[in-house]
Design a protein around this motif. Structure first.
Motif, PDB file in Angstrom:
ATOM      1  N   ILE A  24       0.857  -1.200   0.000  1.00  0.00           N
ATOM      2  CA  ILE A  24       0.000   0.000   0.000  1.00  0.00           C
ATOM      3  C   ILE A  24       0.890   1.246   0.000  1.00  0.00           C
ATOM      4  O   ILE A  24       0.685   2.179  -0.782  1.00  0.00           O
ATOM      5  N   LEU A  25       1.896   1.227   0.868  1.00  0.00           N
ATOM      6  CA  LEU A  25       2.803   2.376   0.955  1.00  0.00           C
ATOM      7  C   LEU A  25       3.505   2.615  -0.381  1.00  0.00           C
ATOM      8  O   LEU A  25       3.542   3.740  -0.877  1.00  0.00           O
ATOM      9  N   GLU A  26       4.042   1.547  -0.966  1.00  0.00           N
ATOM     10  CA  GLU A  26       4.792   1.692  -2.218  1.00  0.00           C
ATOM     11  C   GLU A  26       3.891   2.127  -3.378  1.00  0.00           C
ATOM     12  O   GLU A  26       4.262   3.001  -4.158  1.00  0.00           O
ATOM     13  N   LEU A  27       2.717   1.538  -3.466  1.00  0.00           N
ATOM     14  CA  LEU A  27       1.817   1.905  -4.562  1.00  0.00           C
ATOM     15  C   LEU A  27       1.323   3.341  -4.414  1.00  0.00           C
ATOM     16  O   LEU A  27       1.191   4.071  -5.401  1.00  0.00           O
ATOM     17  N   ALA A  28       1.052   3.752  -3.184  1.00  0.00           N
ATOM     18  CA  ALA A  28       0.582   5.133  -2.964  1.00  0.00           C
ATOM     19  C   ALA A  28       1.660   6.122  -3.396  1.00  0.00           C
ATOM     20  O   ALA A  28       1.374   7.137  -4.036  1.00  0.00           O
ATOM     21  N   ARG A  29       2.930   5.792  -3.098  1.00  0.00           N
ATOM     22  CA  ARG A  29       4.039   6.669  -3.522  1.00  0.00           C
ATOM     23  C   ARG A  29       4.105   6.739  -5.044  1.00  0.00           C
ATOM     24  O   ARG A  29       4.129   7.813  -5.627  1.00  0.00           O
ATOM     25  N   SER A  37      -1.146   8.100   6.704  1.00  0.00           N
ATOM     26  CA  SER A  37       0.134   8.037   7.407  1.00  0.00           C
ATOM     27  C   SER A  37       1.170   7.405   6.483  1.00  0.00           C
ATOM     28  O   SER A  37       0.820   6.651   5.572  1.00  0.00           O
ATOM     29  N   GLU A  38       2.436   7.711   6.729  1.00  0.00           N
ATOM     30  CA  GLU A  38       3.528   7.097   5.961  1.00  0.00           C
ATOM     31  C   GLU A  38       4.173   5.981   6.782  1.00  0.00           C
ATOM     32  O   GLU A  38       5.155   5.372   6.360  1.00  0.00           O
ATOM     33  N   ASP A  39       3.631   5.765   7.954  1.00  0.00           N
ATOM     34  CA  ASP A  39       4.227   4.787   8.867  1.00  0.00           C
ATOM     35  C   ASP A  39       3.575   3.417   8.641  1.00  0.00           C
ATOM     36  O   ASP A  39       2.344   3.274   8.720  1.00  0.00           O
ATOM     37  N   ILE A  40       4.425   2.416   8.389  1.00  0.00           N
ATOM     38  CA  ILE A  40       3.925   1.076   8.059  1.00  0.00           C
ATOM     39  C   ILE A  40       3.031   0.499   9.161  1.00  0.00           C
ATOM     40  O   ILE A  40       2.011  -0.129   8.889  1.00  0.00           O
ATOM     41  N   HIS A  41       3.391   0.769  10.405  1.00  0.00           N
ATOM     42  CA  HIS A  41       2.592   0.217  11.513  1.00  0.00           C
ATOM     43  C   HIS A  41       1.217   0.878  11.585  1.00  0.00           C
ATOM     44  O   HIS A  41       0.212   0.226  11.853  1.00  0.00           O
ATOM     45  N   GLU A  42       1.217   2.197  11.303  1.00  0.00           N
ATOM     46  CA  GLU A  42      -0.091   2.887  11.320  1.00  0.00           C
ATOM     47  C   GLU A  42      -0.960   2.434  10.154  1.00  0.00           C
ATOM     48  O   GLU A  42      -2.176   2.280  10.299  1.00  0.00           O
ATOM     49  N   ILE A  43      -0.321   2.200   9.005  1.00  0.00           N
ATOM     50  CA  ILE A  43      -1.088   1.702   7.851  1.00  0.00           C
ATOM     51  C   ILE A  43      -1.691   0.342   8.205  1.00  0.00           C
ATOM     52  O   ILE A  43      -2.869   0.072   7.952  1.00  0.00           O
ATOM     53  N   GLN A  44      -0.874  -0.486   8.825  1.00  0.00           N
ATOM     54  CA  GLN A  44      -1.374  -1.812   9.203  1.00  0.00           C
ATOM     55  C   GLN A  44      -2.545  -1.685  10.192  1.00  0.00           C
ATOM     56  O   GLN A  44      -3.568  -2.352  10.046  1.00  0.00           O
ATOM     57  N   THR A  45      -2.396  -0.791  11.163  1.00  0.00           N
ATOM     58  CA  THR A  45      -3.468  -0.598  12.144  1.00  0.00           C
ATOM     59  C   THR A  45      -4.756  -0.146  11.459  1.00  0.00           C
ATOM     60  O   THR A  45      -5.860  -0.579  11.809  1.00  0.00           O
ATOM     61  N   LEU A  46      -4.608   0.717  10.449  1.00  0.00           N
ATOM     62  CA  LEU A  46      -5.802   1.209   9.751  1.00  0.00           C
ATOM     63  C   LEU A  46      -6.477   0.104   8.940  1.00  0.00           C
ATOM     64  O   LEU A  46      -7.685   0.132   8.710  1.00  0.00           O
ATOM     65  N   MET A  47      -5.673  -0.871   8.496  1.00  0.00           N
ATOM     66  CA  MET A  47      -6.225  -1.936   7.646  1.00  0.00           C
ATOM     67  C   MET A  47      -6.819  -3.094   8.430  1.00  0.00           C
ATOM     68  O   MET A  47      -7.731  -3.764   7.953  1.00  0.00           O
TER      69      MET A  47
END
Ligand SMILES: O=c1[nH]cnc2c1ncn2[C@H]1C[C@H](O)[C@@H](CO)O1
Ligand SMILES: [Zn+2]
Length: 331
Positions: A24-29, A37-47
């Motif tokens: 998700i982070l890489e594709l969004a970039r 958020s750009e933080d992997i842990h926060e992205i995971q928490t949101l998902m």
């Protein structure tokens, strides 16, 4: 039992619910999209849907973020490849992935491009790993119905060559099946197999309707046949396999706790059950975890596990050639 090494089959796994947070982070970039958020842990928490999720609708809100990056052919192909790769690496031998083509049109992709990209990613993984798979096209039952036939038509090109079945997913309202009879019929006429999400949030009556009105050969979840005699008997008598997804069922409050899940009682009584992930990311799970949970919570023997594995083979929508390959792993 070594849950990681034991051969596994997953018949109920959503593509958009199984995206790696890093992807998700890489594709969004790449797509120049801004994320919360750009933080992997926060992205995971949101998902990941929390254990305290009040219901299925709250659970379904977790799909917005992954879907936002799944609007190009490259992204769909990559995510499809990665889901099969992740499954293959934990010894899943056969995987049926489902997704809703209607949810990938935000940038103007055609249904052919959407379905074709998913199939392409899967085929790439099949070449690289010892895994076989197929796609199931999920129609979102809360969206307008005017493009359902177009989706079925677009998928026909891939039928029995990557695409095998028709499904209804999303929020479950009482009596929803009645509205979809002509569409399921159309899909069956074209050669699609049928599995329907039913009896997850809704009642056992929805399961009864999915089988008797829509021709469902398998049921996604189906928990609420418990307490609905007609639905229970129909599922049992017609040998309809239930696609059980234990972690997801606890998250969506389909059951209060895993211990209260009727899966073991169903199995003991001869109702056909299978073990599946539903959503690898949203439910924060793997097939290894789901098998471990069911085997340990319900004290299954290795033999009982392989009985369930065999149900998954025989009720999969795989070709006879692939079924034969999967039978070779039975102990
Ligand atoms: O467990 C589920 N029940 C009903 N619908 C679901 C479930 N998991 C995912 N979905 C929906 C949300 C996805 O966007 C859609 C297509 O994969 O299917
Ligand atoms: Zn599902």
């Amino acid at each position: 039992m070594n849950y990681f090494n034991i051969p596994k089959i997953d018949l109920h796994c959503h593509l958009d619910g199984s995206v790696r947070p890093q992807t998700i982070l890489e594709l969004a970039r790449q797509q120049k999209l801004s994320l919360p958020s750009e933080d992997i842990h926060e992205i995971q928490t949101l998902m990941v849907a929390p254990e305290t999720c009040p219901n299925l609708d709250e659970y379904l809100s977790r799909f917005e973020l992954p879907l936002s990056v799944m609007q190009t052919q490259e992204a769909i192909e990559r995510i499809s490849f990665e889901v099969f790769e992740d499954a293959a690496k934990e010894n899943v031998k056969y995987l049926e992935v489902r997704f809703g083509p209607q949810l990938h049109q935000q940038l103007g992709l055609t249904f052919d491009q959407i379905i074709g990209s998913a199939v392409k990613g899967m085929k790439k993984a099949e070449q690289r790993y010892d895994i076989h798979g197929n796609y199931i096209l999920s129609i979102l039952r809360t969206l307008p119905k005017d493009d359902i036939r177009d989706i079925i038509d677009a998928g026909q090109k891939y039928l029995n060559n990557g695409v095998v079945a028709f499904d209804l997913a999303g929020s479950e309202l009482p009596g929803f099946c009645h509205e979809f009879v002509p569409y399921a019929q159309y899909a069956v006429e074209k050669g699609y197999r049928v599995t329907i999400h039913a009896g997850e949030q809704g009642s056992g009556q929805n399961v009864y309707d999915a089988v008797s009105l829509l021709g469902a050969e398998r049921i996604g979840h189906g928990i609420h046949i418990k307490g609905h005699e007609q639905a229970y008997d129909l599922v049992k008598d017609q040998a309809i396999a239930l696609e059980t997804c234990p972690s997801s069922n606890v998250q969506t409050k389909a059951v209060d706790t895993l211990g209260q899940h009727p899966v073991k009682a169903f199995h003991k009584d001869g109702v056909l059950i299978t073990i599946n992930t539903d959503n690898r990311t949203v439910s924060n799970t793997t097939m290894t975890d789901e098998v471990r949970k069911v085997v340990e919570e319900f004290d299954l023997t290795r033999q009982e596990y392989f009985d369930i594995y065999k149900v998954s083979i025989e009720h999969s929508f795989a070709s006879e050639r692939v079924k034969q390959h999967l039978r070779a792993f039975v102990e």
